[in-house]
Design an enzyme around this catalytic site. Structure first.
Site, mmCIF file in Angstrom:
data_model
loop_
_atom_site.group_PDB
_atom_site.id
_atom_site.type_symbol
_atom_site.label_atom_id
_atom_site.label_comp_id
_atom_site.label_asym_id
_atom_site.label_seq_id
_atom_site.Cartn_x
_atom_site.Cartn_y
_atom_site.Cartn_z
ATOM 1 N N LYS A 176 0.865 -1.184 0.000
ATOM 2 C CA LYS A 176 0.000 0.000 0.000
ATOM 3 C C LYS A 176 0.898 1.229 0.000
ATOM 4 O O LYS A 176 1.579 1.525 0.989
ATOM 5 C CB LYS A 176 -0.913 0.001 1.217
ATOM 6 C CG LYS A 176 -1.874 1.192 1.272
ATOM 7 C CD LYS A 176 -2.760 1.105 2.512
ATOM 8 C CE LYS A 176 -3.716 2.280 2.611
ATOM 9 N NZ LYS A 176 -4.562 2.194 3.835
ATOM 10 N N LYS A 229 -2.240 -1.630 -3.696
ATOM 11 C CA LYS A 229 -3.014 -0.378 -3.727
ATOM 12 C C LYS A 229 -2.063 0.810 -3.803
ATOM 13 O O LYS A 229 -1.101 0.854 -3.033
ATOM 14 C CB LYS A 229 -3.875 -0.308 -2.468
ATOM 15 C CG LYS A 229 -4.712 0.949 -2.293
ATOM 16 C CD LYS A 229 -5.499 0.895 -0.980
ATOM 17 C CE LYS A 229 -6.355 2.137 -0.804
ATOM 18 N NZ LYS A 229 -7.109 2.118 0.472
#
Length: 306
Positions: A176, A229
């Site tokens: 992330k 992400k």
């Protein structure tokens, strides 16, 4: 016949932001694609998506009470619990994911416990593990830690097993990035940091080798699936994870990615539907099995209308 990469509804997971109260179903801002909903409205909202064959639903709790030490978790998670129980009763086969993170639950908006304006990584693990156990006990299939604390997958897996929640999976936000593309999400989740930033625990976008170490550690700690992400700016990372792991790979097409396409389409610079399809296909082509995307809802509704 020869299509190599396709995007079907079963490949998409739709996020919802569960807010307290009753009778609420609202888009967080016009044409954002981010929907806030109360527990009493969620099952009816989700029904056409289930009928159309969407792959799953991901819940983000947005409590109206804040606590910086995790002491109010059960009260803060009550709307999410009610939403989960309603969905589980009405759609027993629907795959349910739930976010595990403290950013929406704390006054400071950071993803873990904070001491002297710094993240207390190890102290945060116990609170995150408790949240995961609560969510699993409500009926969530996959708890989804997005906090990026070191060691949280092992802590969560251990806590789930100690609570005999062996069938609850862990979808780890394995990579992330500290990204500029989260803005609309933070508005919908009421999770913007009140000081500093998240660069001390989220990842620097330029570090591919560090990203590899991160997802490999999550595999070792017991993750059942891995998520990258944002999606579009990390296609190479998705490909790297796909090449190195046989676990299911998720990618999150984040709010800012969709907002760019919406803004460009509103200016007449591109065709939104074609651009969105090309983007989703590229994420699948890179190696993602599943895409968490705010486009799951409009695509499901359009498919059902046909």
């Amino acid at each position: 016949l020869f299509a190599e990469s396709t995007v079907e509804l079963r490949n998409l997971v739709m996020p919802y932001f569960v807010v307290p109260g009753s009778g609420v179903l609202r888009e967080s801002s016009a044409n954002s694609g981010l929907w806030q909903v109360t527990a009493d409205r969620l099952a009816d909202e989700v029904a056409p998506l289930v009928d159309a064959g969407v792959g799953g639903i991901m819940l983000f709790g947005v409590p109206d009470q804040k606590s910086d030490d995790g002491s109010m978790l059960e009260a803060q998670l009550l709307p999410t619990r009610r939403a989960t129980e309603a969905l589980r009763q009405r759609f027993p086969d629907l795959v349910l994911f739930a976010d595990v993170c403290l950013c929406s639950f704390t006054s400071h908006g950071h993803c873990g416990i904070v001491r002297d304006k710094a993240i207390a990584n190890d102290e945060s693990l116990a609170v995150l593990a408790k949240m995961a156990v609560l969510l699993g006990s409500y009926g969530i299939d996959f708890v989804s830690p997005s906090d990026m604390m070191d060691g949280r997958v092992a802590a969560i897996r251990g806590a789930l097993d100690e609570s005999c929640l062996y069938d609850v999976g862990v979808l780890s936000y394995a990579v992330k990035m500290a990204s500029a593309f989260y803005g609309p999400f933070r508005d919908a989740a009421n999770s913007a940091p009140q000081f500093g930033d998240r660069k001390s625990y989220q990842m620097p976008a330029g570090n591919q080798r560090e990203a590899r170490r991160e997802w490999q550690l999550d595999v070792e700690e017991g993750a059942d699936a891995l998520l990258v992400k944002p999606a579009l700016t990390n296609l190479d990372i998705i490909r790297d994870v796909r090449a190195g792991s046989d676990l299911p790979i998720f990618a999150y097409q984040v709010s800012g990615e969709r907002a760019m396409l919406v803004a460009a389409a509103e200016k007449g610079l591109l065709d939104f539907e074609r651009a969105m399809e090309e983007t989703l296909v590229s994420i699948r082509r890179a190696g993602a099995d599943v895409i968490v995307s705010y486009e799951a809802r409009p695509r499901a509704l359009a498919a059902r209308a046909r």
